[in-house]
Design an enzyme around this catalytic site. Structure first.
Site, mmCIF file in Angstrom:
data_model
loop_
_atom_site.group_PDB
_atom_site.id
_atom_site.type_symbol
_atom_site.label_atom_id
_atom_site.label_comp_id
_atom_site.label_asym_id
_atom_site.label_seq_id
_atom_site.Cartn_x
_atom_site.Cartn_y
_atom_site.Cartn_z
ATOM 1 N N SER A 183 8.619 27.257 -26.124
ATOM 2 C CA SER A 183 8.385 26.482 -27.329
ATOM 3 C C SER A 183 8.640 24.994 -27.027
ATOM 4 O O SER A 183 8.113 24.485 -26.030
ATOM 5 C CB SER A 183 9.292 27.015 -28.438
ATOM 6 O OG SER A 183 8.848 26.599 -29.692
ATOM 7 N N ASP A 433 0.227 34.056 -30.953
ATOM 8 C CA ASP A 433 1.146 32.968 -31.312
ATOM 9 C C ASP A 433 0.366 31.775 -31.854
ATOM 10 O O ASP A 433 -0.493 31.231 -31.151
ATOM 11 C CB ASP A 433 1.912 32.568 -30.043
ATOM 12 C CG ASP A 433 2.873 31.419 -30.285
ATOM 13 O OD1 ASP A 433 3.121 31.068 -31.457
ATOM 14 O OD2 ASP A 433 3.386 30.875 -29.289
ATOM 15 N N HIS A 458 5.021 34.504 -29.377
ATOM 16 C CA HIS A 458 5.726 33.285 -28.980
ATOM 17 C C HIS A 458 6.715 33.537 -27.828
ATOM 18 O O HIS A 458 7.652 34.300 -27.980
ATOM 19 C CB HIS A 458 6.453 32.745 -30.218
ATOM 20 C CG HIS A 458 6.756 31.277 -30.156
ATOM 21 N ND1 HIS A 458 5.825 30.315 -29.819
ATOM 22 C CD2 HIS A 458 7.905 30.587 -30.408
ATOM 23 C CE1 HIS A 458 6.381 29.118 -29.879
ATOM 24 N NE2 HIS A 458 7.642 29.246 -30.225
#
Lengths: 501, 501
Positions: A183, A433, A458
């Protein structure tokens, strides 16, 4: 009881003040706002990794020379498998939260360390967890002057200074460093590889939306992917959600409508405006898309495997004659209340709104988004920088620099730049994602590669192995290990040229 | 009259306070300390280039988000030969001085612009010339808090932000940018190419000592090269200079010795300590090595061609029976007083010592040097960071970060890093230049090349063509043009991938 709010990855919030209605921005909800029970919770559950916790006296401003106090940057270190100087160092680029939480949720790094005879380092991102300038969280988050140094450039420089010092102290200047991150942490890993190629020989950037800036990708990409994740499971589920916004709006405008909505959605308190409910629902759908993992997980919430499928099943098959809003409530309860222990829900989970990610979104991490009526299951809204900036001014007395990230790190012409300039980066993504839309999904060159899984979510690849991992996930992780082995072999081959610092 | 002090490139000063005797550091003497006559002087002499002078509202701190005032960054622009959007932009990375002075002394860029159909930009470095934060030089240089933002990272970010904005305004996003720079400006050009590959496609870094940090090159390299430049012309000249330091020291310790020294060296004022004289002489020798150009020049001072040859001729052949100190004085007079107009010399040219380069040397530009008795013609001294740092504390109340530059930009392992990561940089050097010892003198890869001339001096290649240019200089410049043409051709070939920002 209120729902447990304990997670660190980007949370998309539709800010709904009357001035900036439908302005998407990001909010992090982190354990600093919570009590120690939560803190112990995740460590209790997942404390299967051992590490030493250390502190490094870090420079607060690397790029200017004020007379500023230094701060203690926390980092976790494990040398159990390290063969010694020259052997690799795996460095996870801490992102917007407590580093211990990232450590226990990044099993991949722990699992591959023995293969590489590698040391593991998890440095914490400044202003999160215990790595707080000015002595305390209250002081660090006091105002724009104290928050000023919470930027990605400073964080990456922290990692560079820390690892350089550590290697010098261990006489390990020749150890190749590999960066990891998921991320925002994946963005940091990719950017650090680009900006500090002399410090790290490669980076695995998982679910890193480095292109989610300016107008590099279409602004409706994020919500389109969320929407497609639902449509893919069930067209009627998608349509039901799509219809719900209008029904909520019209219900809210009726006499006592807000009270009836509060009752339908089992809210603990009063519903002041329908926008708060929009926000709460949108969060659930977006997070479901992020954590649509192929096995039961409790990364953000306890959830079943492929939770969107479950949500849609409930929405589609709730008892005959149930209203759309009743179905919606039952559906999002899969997300907010899978264990069934929650009796009512509190929408206002972050009353101060002073989290670190809010600040970052209001300074340099400006990621524009919109929702398009034709393709999205959400209500329609446009990106409006003016109201975004006003919101930031109201909250922090700071003016965002919306073009700075692409000036500093590039982005628009990333293919030709990375192809002719960069090397040794893996961009891994799962197409479920919604952040994959702002990431790198094509191979750029022989050594800058995209590993894309159709059914991944994710930064799934960074999570610990489980018995339920599907083959495509095992293959993705095996590819990552093989590529990193190649980088390291190449480094040792060339590296008669010592990698000293 | 005092000698004209009007130049911008690094000046090596041996700081001679009792606490930090023989501690080398750098001082810039720039026209901001001088009067407007000087300012008009160089423009008057060399105003053969035309440009528009513009100002850009620049962010003072790119890497943090204080509520700070912006400042007006000056830049010079010429679009006479620019074919329009898509055509190249030649950007000179302004260094530690008035940008107009660099513009008129960087004839090469002006001369090649028509060949490339290129726009020319000379942005000024923050805190120099007219590009002064906080409204005035006095305010900008007031103390460590106001000087804090005078760093190379901020300066390079200025260039990045300025050119990005300019290209956007001109719809010239696809124009390839080539960076140029000499000395510190050359370091900025190389570093900017490495850090911002998405903004500039290549860099010509002339006489850029990016390796003169930490212990990457031997600390006595600089003074060894100066010494060799003299020995190469005449062994007896080298020996005479080498003997002179002891004679000065012993003379200074005799009754009225300092007065006699002041008289021998035609000083305007009193000589307080022999170290001041050491300093003055060392400056002359070091600068002579830097500007040992093959034709008469007046870059720093009016000088004959190959001025070291001239100095040594005087030292070696001054009248029979003349003392060593008389010969030395007559020799350095070739440097300080070639026109013969100066009647006496003032050693203390920068009484405040508050120049911008002093600040930079006391923060991040820590370039350690020593002088070795065996190989140097100077007196011996060791590098001592403790006294260096104390000096900086006394002068600015700032603590230098001696390892920061190599952490931020690399250096130790530059060959393997640049080879596997970088592209499109020319490191040009002349081996007479003492700064060549800290620069890149070998080809790193196909596109990171070293152009080295045996008889060249400090960024000679960037100067305007003259009728006296030797063939090797013409060849060096022709190679540079050819290489840059290759970069641009390659860019256009690939650049269906638009270089937009």
């Amino acid at each position: 009881m209120t729902i447990p709010l304990f997670f660190f990855i980007f949370i998309l919030i539709v800010s709904l003040s009357s001035e900036s209605r439908h302005l998407p921005h990001y909010r992090i909800r982190n354990n600093n706002n919570n009590n120690n029970n939560n803190n112990n919770n995740y460590l209790g559950k997942q404390q299967k990794y051992t590490y030493e916790m250390r502190y490094f006296q870090q420079t607060l401003d690397h790029f200017s020379f004020h007379d500023l106090p230094s701060f203690q940057q926390r980092y976790l270190i494990n040398t159990d498998h390290w063969v010694g100087p020259n052997s690799p160092i795996l460095l996870y680029c801490g992102n917007e939260g407590d580093i211990e939480w990232f450590a226990v949720n990044t099993g991949f790094v722990w699992e591959i360390a023995p293969t590489f005879g590698a040391m593991i380092i998890f440095p914490e991102h400044r202003y999160y967890g215990e790595s707080l300038p000015f002595g305390s969280r209250d002081e660090a988050y006091k105002n724009a002057s104290t928050l000023a140094y919470l930027t990605s450039e400073q964080a990456i420089a922290d990692f560079a200074v820390l690892i350089t010092d550590l290697k010098r102290n261990l006489s390990a200047q020749a150890s190749p460093v590999i960066l990891f991150g998921g991320s925002y942490g994946g963005m940091l890993a990719a950017w650090m590889r680009i900006k500090y190629p002399h410090i790290a020989i490669g980076a695995l950037a998982s679910s890193a939306p480095i292109l989610q800036f300016d107008d590099i990708v279409p602004l409706d990409t994020f919500y389109d992917i969320v929407s497609n994740d639902f449509r893919r499971e069930s067209t009627s589920c998608f349509e039901t959600i799509k219809k719900s916004w209008g029904i909520i709006t019209s219900e809210s405008q009726k006499p006592n409508g807000l009270d009836r909505l509060a009752k339908t959605f089992h809210l603990c308190g009063k519903l002041n405006k329908s926008d708060d409910l929009f926000d709460w629902l949108e969060s659930a759908y977006s997070f479901l898309a992020m954590v649509d993992y192929p096995y039961p997980s409790d990364f953000l919430m306890p959830l079943p495997a492929y939770p969107i499928k479950e949500v849609c099943k409930v929405i589609d098959t709730y008892f005959d004659g149930s209203s759309i809003l009743e179905r919606i409530f039952k559906g999002v309860s899969v997300y907010y209340n899978y264990t069934g222990e929650t009796e009512c829900f509190d929408l206002d989970d972050d009353p101060h709104g002073m989290s670190g990610w809010d600040w970052q979104a209001c300074t340099e991490m400006v990621m524009p988004m919109s929702s398009n009526r034709n393709s999205s299951m959400f209500w329609e809204w446009d990106y409006n920088f003016t109201s975004y900036a006003k919101n930031c001014w109201d909250q922090f007395r700071v003016i965002p620099r919306p073009n700075w990230i692409t000036t500093e790190y590039g982005g628009h012409n990333y293919k030709s730049v990375l192809k002719t300039f960069g090397s040794n980066i893996i961009f891994s993504n799962g197409l479920l994602d919604p952040w994959s839309g702002g990431s790198v999904l094509e191979n750029i060159s022989e050594s800058i590669v995209a590993l894309v899984t159709e059914k991944g979510a994710h930064h799934l690849d960074l999570r610990a192995a489980t018995a339920d991992d599907p083959d495509w996930l095992l293959e993705q992780r095996a590819s990552e290990v093989k590529i990193i082995q190649g980088w390291i072999a190449d480094y040792y081959k060339k590296g008669k040229a010592v990698f000293s610092m």
